[in-house]
Design an enzyme around this catalytic site. Structure first.
Site, PDB file in Angstrom:
ATOM      1  N   ARG A   1       0.839  -1.201   0.000  1.00 23.19           N
ATOM      2  CA  ARG A   1       0.000   0.000   0.000  1.00 23.19           C
ATOM      3  C   ARG A   1       0.867   1.241   0.000  1.00 23.19           C
ATOM      4  O   ARG A   1       2.007   1.215   0.401  1.00 23.19           O
ATOM      5  CB  ARG A   1      -0.871   0.025   1.259  1.00 23.19           C
ATOM      6  CG  ARG A   1      -2.015  -0.946   1.232  1.00 23.19           C
ATOM      7  CD  ARG A   1      -2.788  -0.854   2.523  1.00 23.19           C
ATOM      8  NE  ARG A   1      -3.463   0.422   2.660  1.00 23.19           N
ATOM      9  CZ  ARG A   1      -3.351   1.217   3.727  1.00 23.19           C
ATOM     10  NH1 ARG A   1      -2.568   0.909   4.726  1.00 23.19           N
ATOM     11  NH2 ARG A   1      -4.025   2.353   3.776  1.00 23.19           N
TER      12      ARG A   1
ATOM     13  N   ARG B   1      -1.130   3.982  13.506  1.00 27.22           N
ATOM     14  CA  ARG B   1      -0.110   3.314  14.344  1.00 27.22           C
ATOM     15  C   ARG B   1      -0.454   3.539  15.800  1.00 27.22           C
ATOM     16  O   ARG B   1      -1.049   4.575  16.119  1.00 27.22           O
ATOM     17  CB  ARG B   1       1.274   3.950  14.120  1.00 27.22           C
ATOM     18  CG  ARG B   1       1.779   3.787  12.756  1.00 27.22           C
ATOM     19  CD  ARG B   1       3.280   3.978  12.649  1.00 27.22           C
ATOM     20  NE  ARG B   1       3.730   3.153  11.548  1.00 27.22           N
ATOM     21  CZ  ARG B   1       4.353   1.988  11.658  1.00 27.22           C
ATOM     22  NH1 ARG B   1       4.646   1.508  12.828  1.00 27.22           N
ATOM     23  NH2 ARG B   1       4.688   1.292  10.600  1.00 27.22           N
TER      24      ARG B   1
ATOM     25  N   LYS C   1       3.547  -7.867  12.105  1.00 21.49           N
ATOM     26  CA  LYS C   1       2.793  -8.002  10.848  1.00 21.49           C
ATOM     27  C   LYS C   1       3.000  -9.388  10.233  1.00 21.49           C
ATOM     28  O   LYS C   1       4.132  -9.801   9.985  1.00 21.49           O
ATOM     29  CB  LYS C   1       3.232  -6.899   9.875  1.00 21.49           C
ATOM     30  CG  LYS C   1       2.535  -6.956   8.537  1.00 21.49           C
ATOM     31  CD  LYS C   1       2.684  -5.660   7.770  1.00 21.49           C
ATOM     32  CE  LYS C   1       2.177  -5.803   6.350  1.00 21.49           C
ATOM     33  NZ  LYS C   1       1.999  -4.532   5.660  1.00 21.49           N
TER      34      LYS C   1
HETATM   35  C1  BTN Z   1       0.881  -4.104   2.256  1.00 26.10           C
HETATM   36  O1  BTN Z   1       1.200  -4.717   3.285  1.00 26.10           O
HETATM   37  O2  BTN Z   1       1.128  -2.901   2.092  1.00 26.10           O
HETATM   38  C2  BTN Z   1       0.191  -4.863   1.158  1.00 26.10           C
HETATM   39  C3  BTN Z   1       1.056  -5.962   0.639  1.00 26.10           C
HETATM   40  C4  BTN Z   1       0.406  -6.736  -0.501  1.00 26.10           C
HETATM   41  C5  BTN Z   1       1.402  -7.682  -1.145  1.00 26.10           C
HETATM   42  C6  BTN Z   1       0.750  -8.578  -2.156  1.00 26.10           C
HETATM   43  S1  BTN Z   1       1.841  -9.860  -2.673  1.00 26.10           S
HETATM   44  C7  BTN Z   1       0.741 -10.298  -3.954  1.00 26.10           C
HETATM   45  C8  BTN Z   1       0.200  -9.020  -4.528  1.00 26.10           C
HETATM   46  N1  BTN Z   1       1.087  -8.503  -5.550  1.00 26.10           N
HETATM   47  C9  BTN Z   1       1.665  -7.364  -5.181  1.00 26.10           C
HETATM   48  O3  BTN Z   1       2.493  -6.725  -5.856  1.00 26.10           O
HETATM   49  N2  BTN Z   1       1.228  -6.992  -3.980  1.00 26.10           N
HETATM   50  C10 BTN Z   1       0.263  -7.935  -3.437  1.00 26.10           C
END
Ligand code: BTN
Length: 260
Positions: free
Chosen positions: A68, A255, A127
């Site tokens: 994100r 947070r 996390k």
């Molecule tokens: C976050 O924690 O900010 C979100 C992470 C999301 C990661 C997943 S891995 C599969 C899919 N492809 C990506 O490039 N991102 C999501």
């Protein structure tokens, strides 16, 4: 890498997942790739090219995984499960979708998995995984891409912004295929339920797993308050000195407040 160089790292339970999902999602397919930049980026590219079929796309390795707010998602092959589900999606409201996805994953994984609004899975204040939701639309049709990254093993410490948890800590012998087999079909069911019913019926189950409930938090847009859980649309409710405020923008992160 050419295709002939590729020996899959794992055996994937594609057939079992497909059998469980296709009756509810006609046209559903599963694709397992050895490597791609990002499963979300790939499904968004396909959606923009008019490919709107329901699909589960799994990558053993992503070279440009995205998180994100423009962050990078790291993950070595075998250490993380990375996949995206793409499907035509027409909910009456999109709000609360990432919460519904997180809740489904948490409920598949265990009673002590918590949710940190709006997109993270947590365990013991670290996390465990994250969710990245994107949407493409063509005319009146919309297509959702739901990306999920789950730590199977703990990532190397230098890769981290936030302390990490891993599924292998509480599930001995966990592998990316076993975790996918456990979470994928319930997640597809949860997506279809969200599309027809929205978030409201999930509110109390989300709040029961809310990692921040009752704690003092600060938001990335400068607000502080006591976390009072989410409302029926999935907005985070904070009790501030000026009253109860609702935070609904997915661009805001939250947070625990300093010293709380
Ligand atoms: C976050 O924690 O900010 C979100 C992470 C999301 C990661 C997943 S891995 C599969 C899919 N492809 C990506 O490039 N991102 C999501």
């Amino acid at each position: 890498m050419t295709l002939s160089d590729w020996a899959p790292l794992h055996r994937w339970p594609a057939e079992a997942i497909w059998q469980a999902v296709v009756p509810r999602l006609p046209g559903f397919s599963i694709e397992i790739l050895p490597e791609i930049d990002s499963t979300n980026t790939e499904l968004m590219r396909r959606a923009k090219a008019g490919r709107h079929d329901p699909i589960l796309l799994v990558a053993e390795r992503q070279t440009a995984g995205r998180g994100r707010q423009g962050r990078i998602w790291m993950g070595e092959p075998g250490d993380a499960l990375t996949f995206s589900i793409g499907l035509p999606f027409q909910p009456s409201h999109w709000s609360g979708l990432s919460l519904a996805v997180g809740l489904s994953l948490a409920e598949s994984l265990g009673t002590d998995i918590q949710l940190k609004w709006p997109n993270d899975l947590w365990r013991q204040q670290r996390k465990l995984g994250g969710i990245l939701i994107e949407a493409a639309s063509q005319g009146t049709q919309s297509y959702a891409v739901i990306g999920v990254g789950l730590n199977i093993q703990k990532p190397a410490a230098h890769e981290l912004r936030t302390p990490a948890a891993a599924i292998a800590e509480f599930w001995q012998g966990a592998t990316a295929p076993l975790v996918l087999e456990r979470v994928a079909a319930p997640l597809c069911t949860a997506l279809l339920a969200f599309e027809s019913e929205g978030f409201a019926s999930l509110q109390s189950r989300f709040n029961a797993r809310d990692a921040l409930l009752g704690s003092q938090v600060s938001t990335s847009d400068g607000q502080q308050g006591l976390c009072r859980g989410v409302d029926e649309r999935g907005a985070l409710q904070l009790l501030t000195p000026h009253g109860l405020i609702k935070v609904s923008s997915a661009e805001v992160s939250v947070r625990p407040a300093e010293g709380a």
